[in-house]
Structures are given as C-alpha cells and as structure tokens.
Scaffold this motif. Structure first.
Motif: not given
Length: 245
Positions: A93-98, A141-145, A179-187, A189-197
């Motif tokens: 979400l909003g990857a171009e934002r700071r 957290r970027p991903d489930l792991a 259910i969408n498990v939206m984990q970070a792309p590889k590498g 760390i700016s991504h915030h893990l979210r699970i969409e229902l």
C-alpha cells in the motif's frame, strides 16, 4: 493440515501449494478451531521462507476464496499459496509514500474492532466493500516469519474472530469471502504485513458486489462507511470474545 504441491513439472521446485485444513468437507476455516487458523499462518510463514530461496520468486501470496462468486475449482475447504516472479501492484500500500500506511492509521480508534497487545483487527479507511477488515501486527513487521510466537497467536486469533464476525453480520451464514495474506515482497522491510478479510455481503439496506466501476476502473463504491462498519462489528463482538488472544 496438509500442504500439497500443485505445480512443479520436471522436478522443478513447486511454486503453487494447496493447503488442506483437515478431513472435513463442510467446515470452512472459521468453523474450525482457532488452532487451525494458527497452523494455517504458521505453515504459510514456513513455506514463504522456503519459496524465497528460489531466486525467481519476488513475492508470495497466500489466500483463501470461498463461494461460487470466486469460482473455486476445489470444493474441499483449503487455502492456496503461490510464489510469483513479480511484485503485484496491490501488494504494498502506498509504496511511493514516506510513511507506512498501516502505521499511519494506528491512531484511528473509530476504525478499531479489536486491539490486543500484539495485533489489531480494524476496518480500513480504503475499504472497498461493506465489512472489509484488516488484521495487522501492532509493531511494524514485514511478513509472517518475522512475527514472534505471541504476535503470531494474536494475529491468528483475530483472523478467526473476523471470520466469525463475517457470519454474525450475515444472518448467521458464512458469506462468500476472500482472505488475502499480504506479506512483504522479498527484501522489502518497509512493507507492513496485513491480512485482508473481504466478505461479499450486504449491510442492513444495500446489496453490494463488484460491478462496472469496480471491475472496469478499480474504483470501488462502498455504501457503508468504514467507521459505521467498525461500530457494527464491535457490537457483534460480544459473541466471539473467547477467540481474542
């Protein structure tokens, strides 16, 4: 819970997995014990780590689709996990934002349904459909792991709670849902893990399904403000309190 490789011709590492929840043919994930939801997320975390060892995999998407609206080809309750050679536009979400969008919305109690010490179940301000919910870890957290055991347990508990709330706001029946498990792309760390229902059902007055504007332009016309949806979900919460960790 059993993962089964769906693709992997010629002995290649499989990139598509089907995750079978158990022997029951009739019960969906929300009908099964909360422990099964936890195992689903733990297995997704482990398989994601394994898939990222493949140099061609840039992102991993786990999901469950329920209902004829989505056209699932396997009737037995199951989730799926796919390794992708690209990063889908909607994943982050909003990857171009700071600022992290999920972190920026932390101080919106009017959108909260349940908040624990480790995770949050809330109605996002960008909700596309009535009663769309998101589960996010409280910490970035970027991903489930990357979740601690306590964070994983709390996240799974809130997903299970959200599934039961879907049923309670649909007259006691399970609606079609994603259910969408939206984990970070590889590498990333700016991504915030979210699970969409994302349940596809109506509020008290309006039937809503994706139509021309949604499918043609990607512009969703949501008849139920997320603040109102959060309030209705909080009112239904008393019946599922035992799931909240």
């Amino acid at each position: 819970m059993t993962p089964a490789a769906a693709h992997g011709p010629g002995g290649a590492e499989p990139l598509h997995w089907v995750i079978v929840y158990g022997r029951s043919h009739a019960h969906r994930l929300g009908d099964l014990p909360a422990e099964i939801t936890l195992r689903f997320l733990e297995l997704t975390a482990r398989k994601t780590t394994e898939l990222f060892r493949n140099s061609s995999v840039k992102a991993v998407f786990a999901f469950e689709s329920v209902g004829d609206h989505f056209g699932p080809t396997v009737a037995h309750p199951h989730g799926q996990l796919v390794g992708l050679p690209f990063v889908p536009r909607r994943l982050t979400l909003g990857a171009e934002r700071r600022r992290c969008v999920a972190c920026a919305e932390i101080d919106r109690p009017d959108l909260d349904v349940v908040v624990t010490g480790h995770a949050r179940l809330w109605a996002p301000p960008w909700a596309r459909l009535p009663f769309e919910m998101v589960i996010t870890p409280t910490e970035h957290r970027p991903d489930l792991a990357s979740l601690s055991p306590a964070e994983m347990t709390s996240t799974a508990g809130l997903l299970h709670t959200g599934l039961r709330l879907c049923r309670l706001t649909y007259g006691g029946k399970t609606p079609p849902y994603l259910i969408n498990v939206m984990q970070a792309p590889k590498g990333d760390i700016s991504h915030h893990l979210r699970i969409e229902l994302v349940p596809l059902h109506k509020d008290a007055d309006t039937l809503k399904r994706p139509g021309g504007m949604e499918l043609g332009l990607g512009v969703y016309l949501n008849p139920l403000p997320p603040e109102a949806a959060a309030r209705i979900l909080r009112e239904a919460l008393a019946e599922v309190r035992e799931d909240v960790a």
